[in-house]
Design a protein around this motif. Sequence first.
Motif, PDB file in Angstrom:
ATOM      1  N   VAL A   1      44.013 -17.899 -30.904  1.00 42.63           N
ATOM      2  CA  VAL A   1      45.469 -18.101 -30.859  1.00 42.63           C
ATOM      3  C   VAL A   1      45.884 -17.967 -29.396  1.00 42.63           C
ATOM      4  N   MET A   2      46.441 -19.060 -28.857  1.00 43.60           N
ATOM      5  CA  MET A   2      46.737 -19.096 -27.425  1.00 43.60           C
ATOM      6  C   MET A   2      48.207 -19.384 -27.162  1.00 43.60           C
ATOM      7  N   THR A   3      48.681 -18.924 -26.035  1.00 43.30           N
ATOM      8  CA  THR A   3      50.060 -19.173 -25.633  1.00 43.30           C
ATOM      9  C   THR A   3      50.310 -20.674 -25.444  1.00 43.30           C
ATOM     10  N   GLY A   4      51.513 -21.084 -25.767  1.00 39.68           N
ATOM     11  CA  GLY A   4      51.922 -22.455 -25.488  1.00 39.68           C
ATOM     12  C   GLY A   4      52.837 -22.517 -24.273  1.00 39.68           C
ATOM     13  N   ALA A   5      53.094 -21.335 -23.671  1.00 40.22           N
ATOM     14  CA  ALA A   5      54.033 -21.265 -22.543  1.00 40.22           C
ATOM     15  C   ALA A   5      53.343 -21.639 -21.236  1.00 40.22           C
ATOM     16  N   ASP A   6      54.093 -22.310 -20.349  1.00 42.92           N
ATOM     17  CA  ASP A   6      53.573 -22.609 -19.012  1.00 42.92           C
ATOM     18  C   ASP A   6      54.362 -21.863 -17.941  1.00 42.92           C
ATOM     19  N   HIS A   7      55.214 -20.927 -18.389  1.00 43.18           N
ATOM     20  CA  HIS A   7      55.981 -20.114 -17.446  1.00 43.18           C
ATOM     21  C   HIS A   7      56.305 -18.769 -18.091  1.00 43.18           C
ATOM     22  N   TRP A   8      56.686 -17.833 -17.246  1.00 40.97           N
ATOM     23  CA  TRP A   8      57.122 -16.500 -17.672  1.00 40.97           C
ATOM     24  C   TRP A   8      58.454 -16.254 -16.991  1.00 40.97           C
ATOM     25  N   THR A   9      59.489 -15.981 -17.784  1.00 42.64           N
ATOM     26  CA  THR A   9      60.826 -15.776 -17.231  1.00 42.64           C
ATOM     27  C   THR A   9      60.968 -14.356 -16.710  1.00 42.64           C
TER      28      THR A   9
ATOM     29  N   PRO B   1      57.446 -15.218 -34.654  1.00 42.87           N
ATOM     30  CA  PRO B   1      57.263 -14.603 -35.973  1.00 42.87           C
ATOM     31  C   PRO B   1      56.032 -15.115 -36.718  1.00 42.87           C
ATOM     32  N   GLU B   2      55.653 -16.382 -36.508  1.00 42.44           N
ATOM     33  CA  GLU B   2      54.453 -16.911 -37.165  1.00 42.44           C
ATOM     34  C   GLU B   2      53.218 -16.160 -36.683  1.00 42.44           C
ATOM     35  N   SER B   3      53.142 -15.954 -35.374  1.00 49.98           N
ATOM     36  CA  SER B   3      52.036 -15.193 -34.804  1.00 49.98           C
ATOM     37  C   SER B   3      52.063 -13.758 -35.320  1.00 49.98           C
ATOM     38  N   GLY B   4      53.241 -13.183 -35.388  1.00 51.90           N
ATOM     39  CA  GLY B   4      53.374 -11.815 -35.900  1.00 51.90           C
ATOM     40  C   GLY B   4      52.858 -11.681 -37.320  1.00 51.90           C
ATOM     41  N   ARG B   5      53.184 -12.666 -38.169  1.00 51.08           N
ATOM     42  CA  ARG B   5      52.707 -12.641 -39.554  1.00 51.08           C
ATOM     43  C   ARG B   5      51.195 -12.807 -39.617  1.00 51.08           C
ATOM     44  N   LEU B   6      50.670 -13.703 -38.763  1.00 53.22           N
ATOM     45  CA  LEU B   6      49.221 -13.927 -38.734  1.00 53.22           C
ATOM     46  C   LEU B   6      48.492 -12.650 -38.305  1.00 53.22           C
ATOM     47  N   LEU B   7      49.007 -11.984 -37.276  1.00 46.95           N
ATOM     48  CA  LEU B   7      48.393 -10.741 -36.811  1.00 46.95           C
ATOM     49  C   LEU B   7      48.406  -9.675 -37.901  1.00 46.95           C
ATOM     50  N   THR B   8      49.526  -9.558 -38.587  1.00 48.93           N
ATOM     51  CA  THR B   8      49.627  -8.577 -39.673  1.00 48.93           C
ATOM     52  C   THR B   8      48.622  -8.887 -40.769  1.00 48.93           C
ATOM     53  N   SER B   9      48.517 -10.170 -41.140  1.00 49.96           N
ATOM     54  CA  SER B   9      47.570 -10.580 -42.181  1.00 49.96           C
ATOM     55  C   SER B   9      46.130 -10.348 -41.749  1.00 49.96           C
ATOM     56  N   ALA B  10      45.838 -10.664 -40.478  1.00 54.47           N
ATOM     57  CA  ALA B  10      44.477 -10.463 -39.964  1.00 54.47           C
ATOM     58  C   ALA B  10      44.121  -8.978 -39.971  1.00 54.47           C
ATOM     59  N   LEU B  11      45.060  -8.141 -39.590  1.00 58.78           N
ATOM     60  CA  LEU B  11      44.832  -6.699 -39.575  1.00 58.78           C
ATOM     61  C   LEU B  11      44.541  -6.199 -40.991  1.00 58.78           C
ATOM     62  N   GLU B  12      45.346  -6.663 -41.948  1.00 60.99           N
ATOM     63  CA  GLU B  12      45.198  -6.227 -43.340  1.00 60.99           C
ATOM     64  C   GLU B  12      43.934  -6.783 -43.989  1.00 60.99           C
ATOM     65  N   SER B  13      43.460  -7.924 -43.487  1.00 59.25           N
ATOM     66  CA  SER B  13      42.297  -8.591 -44.092  1.00 59.25           C
ATOM     67  C   SER B  13      40.993  -7.852 -43.808  1.00 59.25           C
ATOM     68  N   GLY B  14      40.992  -7.071 -42.733  1.00 56.49           N
ATOM     69  CA  GLY B  14      39.760  -6.402 -42.333  1.00 56.49           C
ATOM     70  C   GLY B  14      38.869  -7.265 -41.466  1.00 56.49           C
ATOM     71  N   LYS B  15      39.266  -8.514 -41.224  1.00 56.42           N
ATOM     72  CA  LYS B  15      38.485  -9.395 -40.353  1.00 56.42           C
ATOM     73  C   LYS B  15      38.576  -8.912 -38.912  1.00 56.42           C
ATOM     74  N   PRO B  16      37.518  -9.134 -38.113  1.00 51.92           N
ATOM     75  CA  PRO B  16      37.598  -8.750 -36.703  1.00 51.92           C
ATOM     76  C   PRO B  16      38.768  -9.457 -36.010  1.00 51.92           C
ATOM     77  N   LEU B  17      39.566  -8.666 -35.307  1.00 49.70           N
ATOM     78  CA  LEU B  17      40.741  -9.174 -34.598  1.00 49.70           C
ATOM     79  C   LEU B  17      40.663  -8.698 -33.159  1.00 49.70           C
ATOM     80  N   GLY B  18      40.500  -9.634 -32.224  1.00 47.94           N
ATOM     81  CA  GLY B  18      40.378  -9.298 -30.814  1.00 47.94           C
ATOM     82  C   GLY B  18      41.596  -9.754 -30.023  1.00 47.94           C
ATOM     83  N   VAL B  19      42.102  -8.881 -29.156  1.00 44.26           N
ATOM     84  CA  VAL B  19      43.298  -9.186 -28.357  1.00 44.26           C
ATOM     85  C   VAL B  19      43.093  -8.590 -26.969  1.00 44.26           C
ATOM     86  N   VAL B  20      43.298  -9.398 -25.910  1.00 48.01           N
ATOM     87  CA  VAL B  20      42.964  -8.900 -24.570  1.00 48.01           C
ATOM     88  C   VAL B  20      44.096  -9.063 -23.554  1.00 48.01           C
TER      89      VAL B  20
END
Length: 231
Positions: free
Chosen positions: A7-15, A119-138
């Motif tokens: 899951v990657m950022t779609g942003a090309d700038h940071w405000t 919010p879509e990413s937030g829901r995916l992260l919550t689901s991944a955490l609950e699933s027990g699948k390896p979740l890596g974030v750096v």
Amino acid sequence: MSKILFVMTGADHWTLADGTLHPTGFWAEEAVAPYEAFKAAGHEIVVATPGGVVPTVDKGSLAAEVNGGQENADRIAGVLDAADELRNPIRLEDVDLDDYAAVFYPGGHGPMEDLAVNPESGRLLTSALESGKPLGVVCHAPAALLAATGADGANAFAGYRVAAFTNAEETQAGFADKAKWLLQDRLTEAGVQVQAGEPWAPNVVVDRNLVTGQNPASSAPLAAELLKALG
């Protein structure tokens, strides 16, 4: 062979705080080191971004001085150029977590702009955490954890130990006094326990199925932990 979701950022700038748009995107090493490790282990990679936009690499992350010299900088740029997955992302909104054995979020300042409030990413992260699948974030990608809130407003990662880009590193990078907010502060406010290591040194924290890394140097060791978790 398993499928791993990037899951990657779609942003090309940071405000920044003064409204300036700082050009950014994802950080090259944080995508390339895990990409190479997962591919070498025989896994398939699928990239997802908000809206399915092609992710932008932070040009600063291709500089010789952050890659141990021009030779390695050129090698990393070459890997990115050859990675068809990066040019053909799927829409984050269309992801089915059941299709993947693990989920990985590379950083860069881009996630501070979009994934932190997606919010879509937030829901995916919550689901991944609950699933027990390896979740890596750096690195800066733990900003995405801020969007993982339940109906009660509590953060799904509250109480978890994580590594993330620190205030000290943001200060040394020259952005601490320009940013609207600092990642370490926001995570702490959300109840996430940030385990800060030495600036720029590898620091990987494993808490249950969540594997987090502090900075670009943590990308390769984080990938090794994810592969270990995949068995």
